[in-house]
Design an enzyme around this catalytic site. Structure first.
Site, short mmCIF file in Angstrom:
data_model
loop_
_atom_site.label_atom_id
_atom_site.label_comp_id
_atom_site.label_asym_id
_atom_site.label_seq_id
_atom_site.Cartn_x
_atom_site.Cartn_y
_atom_site.Cartn_z
N CYS A 1 -5.24 5.84 -3.28
CA CYS A 1 -4.38 4.55 -3.43
C CYS A 1 -2.94 4.94 -3.87
O CYS A 1 -2.94 5.27 -5.36
CB CYS A 1 -5.43 3.81 -4.26
SG CYS A 1 -4.26 2.01 -4.45
N GLY B 1 -2.09 2.32 -6.77
CA GLY B 1 -3.24 2.38 -7.91
C GLY B 1 -2.75 3.97 -8.65
O GLY B 1 -2.93 3.67 -9.90
N CYS C 1 1.18 -1.24 -0.05
CA CYS C 1 -0.17 -0.03 -0.23
C CYS C 1 0.96 1.22 0.06
O CYS C 1 1.60 1.54 0.83
CB CYS C 1 -0.85 -0.21 1.23
SG CYS C 1 -1.90 1.57 1.32
N GLU D 1 -10.86 -0.02 -4.37
CA GLU D 1 -9.82 -0.96 -3.78
C GLU D 1 -10.51 -2.23 -3.55
O GLU D 1 -11.26 -2.46 -2.88
CB GLU D 1 -9.10 -0.27 -2.57
CG GLU D 1 -8.24 0.73 -2.96
CD GLU D 1 -7.35 1.14 -1.73
OE1 GLU D 1 -6.52 0.23 -1.53
OE2 GLU D 1 -7.28 2.30 -1.20
N HIS E 1 -3.82 -4.46 -10.52
CA HIS E 1 -4.60 -2.97 -10.86
C HIS E 1 -4.97 -3.29 -12.49
O HIS E 1 -4.45 -3.62 -13.30
CB HIS E 1 -3.64 -1.86 -10.43
CG HIS E 1 -3.31 -1.61 -9.23
ND1 HIS E 1 -3.99 -0.81 -8.39
CD2 HIS E 1 -2.19 -1.99 -8.57
CE1 HIS E 1 -3.52 -0.83 -7.12
NE2 HIS E 1 -2.23 -1.48 -7.50
#
Length: 278
Positions: A222, A225, A71, A213, A163
């Site tokens: 994110c 992301g 993350c 998410e 992703h």
């Protein structure tokens, strides 16, 4: 148990200092503390632990209890936590994650408080089998998926976690992320599910993005992301290999896919919210 709440661009997590605390059932704890009505309220749980091969280690659990490999917003908060609290007081930090060791440069203010961090996120993964995504060729820039009689074209990238990015020809601020994100997260093309990004092109160096998410639903930001979105934009010739500003619901991140070493660098803030005990 003592805890700290922190956020990066509105992506908020409960952080537990496992140099001092012991957590035996993190999956269940993540569900309990993340509940915004009956718990503390967060996008998930992050454990800050001694590292085996790095300065420290981060384990991250979504609000549904599932563990994620990486993350981007959380790792900046981990860096701020260990720096500001003198656990590991060094400007160049290494953090062990399930997606490998990440290297972070800490940028401080005049009072030696960590304000922003630049994270070497490594090279984006574009091979379909390693993302993973079921597709005929790599890189995956033309995965066509449909939902509610609407067609989308996705570019798939892994930043240690999967992703799928789609660029939409409308204002992303009014797009129904929940409706479509719910469907695409669990699409059969994604054997481990996927984070879903919906992006709007403002200019070649300025994007706006919202994210659904995996395991958490829509969040305000994110980090992985955002990196995946810029990588997808570069793969599709939308953005150059230079710093790109990305607007998120919770703030801005600057992302660069460096042309020399092939790594993606993410720069953004991390903020302390409060300490508590539960």
């Amino acid at each position: 148990m003592k805890f700290t709440k922190m956020q990066g661009c509105g992506n908020d997590y409960i952080y537990v200092n496992c140099f001092e605390e012991s957590v035996t059932s993190p999956q269940q704890l993540a569900k309990a503390v993340s509940d915004r009505h009956f718990g503390i309220g967060s996008d998930g749980l992050v454990l800050i632990m001694p590292g085996d091969n790095a300065d420290c280690q981060m384990r991250m659990f979504n609000s549904d209890g599932s563990e994620s490999e990486m993350c981007g917003n959380a790792i900046r908060c981990v860096a701020k936590y260990v720096y500001d609290r003198d656990i590991i007081h060094k400007r160049e930090l290494s953090v062990e994650t399930l997606a490998g060791i990440k290297y972070i440069t800490i940028n401080t203010d005049n009072n030696d408080i960590a304000r922003t961090m630049t994270v070497d996120m490594g090279a984006p993964i574009t091979k379909a089998a390693d993302i993973p995504v079921f597709a005929d060729r790599s890189p995956v820039t033309d995965l066509k998926l449909s939902a509610f009689d609407r067609n989308f074209t996705f570019t798939c990238v892994s930043m240690g976690n999967p992703h799928a990015v789609t660029f939409i020809d409308e204002a992303v601020s009014s797009f129904d992320v929940e409706r479509f994100g719910n469907v695409f997260e669990v699409d059969e093309h994604f054997p481990h599910r996927s984070n879903i990004e919906f992006a709007e092109i403002l200019s070649p160096t300025h994007l706006k993005m919202r994210v659904w998410e995996r395991g958490a639903g829509e969040t305000l930001a994110c980090g992985t992301g955002t990196c995946a979105t810029v990588a997808a934009a570069c793969l599709n010739g939308i953005c150059p290999r230079e710093p790109v500003t990305v607007d998120l619901l919770g703030g801005q991140l600057t992302i660069e896919w460096n042309a020399e070493d092939g790594h993606i660098y993410m720069t953004g803030p991390a903020e302390f919210v409060f300490d508590g005990e539960i």
